[in-house]
Design a protein around this motif. Structure first.
Motif, PDB file in Angstrom:
ATOM      1  N   LEU A  41       0.813  -1.219   0.000  1.00  0.00           N
ATOM      2  CA  LEU A  41       0.000   0.000   0.000  1.00  0.00           C
ATOM      3  C   LEU A  41       0.842   1.262   0.000  1.00  0.00           C
ATOM      4  N   GLY A  42       2.124   1.130   0.163  1.00  0.00           N
ATOM      5  CA  GLY A  42       2.983   2.308   0.203  1.00  0.00           C
ATOM      6  C   GLY A  42       2.775   3.100   1.481  1.00  0.00           C
ATOM      7  N   ASN A  98       5.351  23.138   0.625  1.00  0.00           N
ATOM      8  CA  ASN A  98       5.817  22.926  -0.741  1.00  0.00           C
ATOM      9  C   ASN A  98       7.181  22.260  -0.818  1.00  0.00           C
TER      10      ASN A  98
ATOM     11  N   PHE B  34       8.625  13.472  -7.156  1.00  0.00           N
ATOM     12  CA  PHE B  34       9.731  13.111  -6.280  1.00  0.00           C
ATOM     13  C   PHE B  34      10.005  11.608  -6.367  1.00  0.00           C
ATOM     14  N   TYR B  36      11.877   8.884  -3.682  1.00  0.00           N
ATOM     15  CA  TYR B  36      12.484   8.651  -2.383  1.00  0.00           C
ATOM     16  C   TYR B  36      13.039   7.227  -2.354  1.00  0.00           C
ATOM     17  N   LYS B  49      14.082  15.407  -7.220  1.00  0.00           N
ATOM     18  CA  LYS B  49      12.783  16.047  -7.328  1.00  0.00           C
ATOM     19  C   LYS B  49      12.696  16.839  -8.620  1.00  0.00           C
ATOM     20  N   PHE B  90      10.331   4.782  -3.844  1.00  0.00           N
ATOM     21  CA  PHE B  90       8.972   5.304  -3.888  1.00  0.00           C
ATOM     22  C   PHE B  90       8.909   6.551  -4.761  1.00  0.00           C
ATOM     23  N   ARG B  94       2.673  15.579  -5.952  1.00  0.00           N
ATOM     24  CA  ARG B  94       1.705  16.472  -5.341  1.00  0.00           C
ATOM     25  C   ARG B  94       1.354  17.562  -6.327  1.00  0.00           C
ATOM     26  N   THR B  98      -1.153  24.990  -3.034  1.00  0.00           N
ATOM     27  CA  THR B  98      -0.544  25.020  -1.710  1.00  0.00           C
ATOM     28  C   THR B  98      -1.234  24.091  -0.722  1.00  0.00           C
ATOM     29  N   LYS B 101      -1.254  17.725  -0.668  1.00  0.00           N
ATOM     30  CA  LYS B 101      -0.303  16.929   0.092  1.00  0.00           C
ATOM     31  C   LYS B 101       0.324  15.868  -0.818  1.00  0.00           C
ATOM     32  N   LEU B 102       1.442  15.330  -0.361  1.00  0.00           N
ATOM     33  CA  LEU B 102       2.207  14.362  -1.133  1.00  0.00           C
ATOM     34  C   LEU B 102       1.495  13.015  -1.157  1.00  0.00           C
ATOM     35  N   PHE B 104       2.066   9.017  -2.305  1.00  0.00           N
ATOM     36  CA  PHE B 104       3.120   8.062  -2.639  1.00  0.00           C
ATOM     37  C   PHE B 104       2.583   6.906  -3.467  1.00  0.00           C
ATOM     38  N   GLY B 105       3.441   6.355  -4.307  1.00  0.00           N
ATOM     39  CA  GLY B 105       3.159   5.094  -4.950  1.00  0.00           C
ATOM     40  C   GLY B 105       3.392   3.947  -3.977  1.00  0.00           C
ATOM     41  N   THR B 106       3.136   2.734  -4.430  1.00  0.00           N
ATOM     42  CA  THR B 106       3.227   1.568  -3.551  1.00  0.00           C
ATOM     43  C   THR B 106       4.643   1.032  -3.428  1.00  0.00           C
TER      44      THR B 106
END
Lengths: 112, 114
Positions: A41-42, A98, B34, B36, B49, B90, B94, B98, B101-102, B104-106
């Motif tokens: 699920l990350g 940001n 991004f 990570y 990024k 990962f 986003r 403003t 929120k970020l 993520f992928g799995t």
């Protein structure tokens, strides 16, 4: 070394018990976040705070609460733990909403 | 709302071989992207990024990624991997708003072997 400190590193908790995961950062970042990481699920956002005194709900907030009394601390509380909350919890911070995130090393929580 | 897809859950590769980890995103507006990396028993570290400008982005440890707006992709590449690159990777996105929120992928597990 500047960064994020999470405590405890790991915990086994009985269902129904209350638990607070601690997170402290020394980078004076405005924004802080709590994610949970589950296999396949990350990372999913639980709660966030854009600045001290404010908080917001993420993707999976149910069963969790947070507070942001000051810039450095962002504790996550499970009021009554359930087995589905077994996960690895990561706290993160960013200079602003940001900016890229900096992560702690995580808390591995097992609810039995 | 944005979303991220990492189609490959695991990528095995031999040391010194090239590697590409795929990432596709979905968003109705402009995005920041991004990558990570997560080593065992550690938190995530920023690899690279894309915020704006050149679509080819270079990161740490010899990794690079290319933003392709028409294909909504942000694939991660390295021309020659090392054993120490074994980790979970990962992709995250986003919206540029403003309030966003970020997401993520799995994750993709890169396993480098001799």
């Amino acid at each position: 070394i500047a960064g994020i400190t999470q405590a405890p590193t790991s915990q086994i908790l009985a269902a129904g018990r209350r638990m607070t995961l601690r997170c402290t950062q020394d980078m004076r970042h405005n924004a802080m976040y709590w994610y949970r990481q589950d296999l396949g699920l990350g990372l999913r956002l639980i709660h966030y705070s854009n600045t001290a005194g404010t908080t917001g709900k993420g993707e999976v907030p149910d069963g969790y609460s947070v507070s942001r009394a000051n810039t450095d601390d962002f504790p996550l509380t499970l009021a009554s733990a359930v087995p589905s909350q077994t996960s690895v919890y990561f706290c993160a911070s960013s200079e602003s909403s940001n900016s890229p995130l900096h992560f702690g090393n995580g808390t591995r929580l097992t609810v039995t | 709302a944005q979303s991220v897809t990492q189609l490959d859950s695991q990528v095995p590769v031999f040391e010194e071989a090239p590697v590409e980890l795929r990432c596709n995103y979905s968003s109705s507006v402009s995005v920041y992207l991004f990558w990570y990396v997560q080593y065992p028993n550690q938190g995530l570290q920023l690899l690279l990024k894309y915020l704006s400008g050149s679509t080819l982005v270079k990161g740490i440890n010899g990794f690079e990624a290319e933003f392709n707006k028409s294909q909504t992709s942000f694939h991660l590449r390295k021309p020659s991997v090392h054993i120490s690159d074994t980790a979970e990777y990962f992709c995250a996105v986003r919206d540029t708003g403003t309030a966003s929120k970020l997401t993520f992928g799995t994750g993709t597990r890169l396993q480098v072997t001799l």
